[in-house]
Write a protein that holds these residues in place. Sequence first.
Motif, mmCIF file in Angstrom:
data_model
loop_
_atom_site.group_PDB
_atom_site.id
_atom_site.type_symbol
_atom_site.label_atom_id
_atom_site.label_comp_id
_atom_site.label_asym_id
_atom_site.label_seq_id
_atom_site.Cartn_x
_atom_site.Cartn_y
_atom_site.Cartn_z
ATOM 1 N N ASN A 221 66.335 29.985 31.425
ATOM 2 C CA ASN A 221 67.753 30.117 30.814
ATOM 3 C C ASN A 221 67.253 31.687 29.681
ATOM 4 O O ASN A 221 68.319 31.542 29.207
ATOM 5 N N SER A 222 66.383 31.050 29.493
ATOM 6 C CA SER A 222 66.098 32.572 28.761
ATOM 7 C C SER A 222 65.698 34.104 28.583
ATOM 8 O O SER A 222 66.160 34.819 28.322
ATOM 9 N N GLY A 223 66.320 33.904 29.982
ATOM 10 C CA GLY A 223 66.177 35.122 30.447
ATOM 11 C C GLY A 223 64.865 36.102 30.947
ATOM 12 O O GLY A 223 65.350 37.696 31.159
ATOM 13 N N ALA A 224 63.972 34.982 30.810
ATOM 14 C CA ALA A 224 62.571 36.046 30.730
ATOM 15 C C ALA A 224 62.550 36.925 32.889
ATOM 16 O O ALA A 224 63.366 36.016 33.386
ATOM 17 N N ASN A 225 61.909 37.287 32.410
ATOM 18 C CA ASN A 225 62.505 38.623 34.360
ATOM 19 C C ASN A 225 60.384 37.699 34.350
ATOM 20 O O ASN A 225 59.445 37.607 34.565
ATOM 21 N N LEU A 226 61.069 37.080 35.598
ATOM 22 C CA LEU A 226 60.446 35.336 36.492
ATOM 23 C C LEU A 226 59.729 36.185 37.451
ATOM 24 O O LEU A 226 58.778 35.353 38.455
ATOM 25 N N ASP A 227 60.430 37.505 38.014
ATOM 26 C CA ASP A 227 60.310 37.224 39.581
ATOM 27 C C ASP A 227 59.077 38.235 39.675
ATOM 28 O O ASP A 227 58.135 38.971 39.724
ATOM 29 N N VAL A 228 58.213 37.522 40.009
ATOM 30 C CA VAL A 228 56.433 37.305 40.844
ATOM 31 C C VAL A 228 55.803 37.418 41.704
ATOM 32 O O VAL A 228 56.798 36.753 42.434
ATOM 33 N N ASP A 229 55.537 38.197 42.480
ATOM 34 C CA ASP A 229 54.393 37.928 43.508
ATOM 35 C C ASP A 229 53.490 36.490 43.754
ATOM 36 O O ASP A 229 53.468 36.273 44.783
ATOM 37 N N VAL A 230 52.930 36.343 42.697
ATOM 38 C CA VAL A 230 52.074 35.065 42.640
ATOM 39 C C VAL A 230 52.110 34.108 41.615
ATOM 40 O O VAL A 230 52.317 34.951 40.507
ATOM 41 N N LEU A 231 52.212 32.670 41.999
ATOM 42 C CA LEU A 231 52.342 31.901 41.110
ATOM 43 C C LEU A 231 51.222 30.856 40.863
ATOM 44 O O LEU A 231 50.528 30.581 41.781
ATOM 45 N N GLN A 232 50.623 30.744 39.472
ATOM 46 C CA GLN A 232 49.574 30.222 39.302
ATOM 47 C C GLN A 232 50.716 28.291 38.899
ATOM 48 O O GLN A 232 51.494 27.984 38.595
ATOM 49 N N VAL A 233 50.512 28.264 40.351
ATOM 50 C CA VAL A 233 51.081 26.639 40.231
ATOM 51 C C VAL A 233 51.319 25.441 39.198
ATOM 52 O O VAL A 233 49.463 25.342 38.215
ATOM 53 N N GLY A 234 51.983 25.117 38.231
ATOM 54 C CA GLY A 234 52.119 24.774 36.649
ATOM 55 C C GLY A 234 51.208 23.122 37.592
ATOM 56 O O GLY A 234 51.769 22.881 38.229
ATOM 57 N N HIS A 235 49.946 22.819 36.296
ATOM 58 C CA HIS A 235 50.233 21.313 35.878
ATOM 59 C C HIS A 235 49.185 20.841 36.726
ATOM 60 O O HIS A 235 49.503 19.445 38.169
ATOM 61 N N HIS A 236 48.955 21.384 37.981
ATOM 62 C CA HIS A 236 47.636 21.479 39.008
ATOM 63 C C HIS A 236 49.039 20.439 40.047
ATOM 64 O O HIS A 236 48.082 19.508 40.756
ATOM 65 N N GLY A 237 49.743 21.598 40.324
ATOM 66 C CA GLY A 237 50.882 20.923 41.202
ATOM 67 C C GLY A 237 51.390 20.052 41.348
ATOM 68 O O GLY A 237 52.136 18.729 42.268
#
Length: 380
Positions: A221-237
């Motif tokens: 909702n903040s409008g941050a640029n989140l489109d990336v190639d690699v994600l560290q998946v949150g909270h260990h999946g």
Amino acid sequence: MKKPNTITGRLLRRLTALALAAALTLSLAGCQDLLALLGEGGYPASSTVQTQTPAEGSSFSVNFIDVGQALSVLVTCDGQSMLYDGGNVADGSLVVSYLESAGVTRLEYVICSHAHEDHVGGLAAVLAKFPAGHVYAPVTQNDTQCFQDFVKYTQQQGLNVEIPAVGTSWQLGSATVQVLGPVAQYDDTNDTSLVLRIDYGQTSFLLTGDMEQKAESDLVNSGANLDVDVLQVGHHGSETSTGYVFLNSVLPEVGVISVGEGNSYGHPSENTLSRLRDAGVDVWRTDLAGTVTITSDGTNYTVSSEKYAAPEQQNPTLTDGSGQQSSSTQTIQAYIGNANSKKFHLPSCSNLPDPANQVLFSSYEEAVQAGYTPCGNCLG
């Protein structure tokens, strides 16, 4: 694995985003109303940063260190290093040894994503060994001994733990690092995780700590640029992280899960793995592959690991149980719009409008193009 660096590849990721929202099941807990996600809140104007073009001879890598049921990520670029989390207290010596073997002699930045032991615990040992330039965390004090030790060894270097503002950015060699979150105050320590975006040339990475779906929605909702190639998946999946709305904004090609073998939490969750499958994300897990390293030349990136693990091992939801590849695309015949609220729903949604107010759409895309927004209960 090479990153497709074409307009077609980007369009495919956008089309995947549309299919992804359609794949949401009613069992998904904690759905947020998307009208709230599309509110008037905006990202700070100061968040705009200029990324550098890597110079000839530049080098870059992100190393997801195998620290079991914990997290520690080493980012190196052009001889400069940044450490994001240090695993548990018991992992401190392992992380120190890994840094030494990687040739690290100084850490320009040390980041504690949040105050839980499996993220801050090993940082005291790291700070006792390596000089640092800046030390960041979402808080400056906590009642746990491991966090107090983290603060003590920071202060022994003549430094203070700093809380970086959203939008803060810095250079790590030719790479640009930016703080994207948290964008609000939270009682849940996981949601206070510092979220970092890293850009190196045309390749991009997102570190999320243990951020849960509430903070994910706020970040979208903040409008941050989140489109990336690699994600560290949150909270260990965990089931409570990496929701469809968030994935729809991030659209990663690769997701790395730092997780312990046979852990008692059941991480990574089958539902999370299914969401990653639906989004077309290649999953790499430290419990099966060991330390995962991603190198980039600024245009393409390559993923490698200590041990080989087949894709269907790292994400068992890729198969249907018979050894055959399963289709991640669910067939949905129609979407039902509400002419009054301008929302659209799955046919199975409990919040369908009265028949007189129903508008039928043959596809997700058609509904969006008509100006309708997804229902937060069934397409959240």
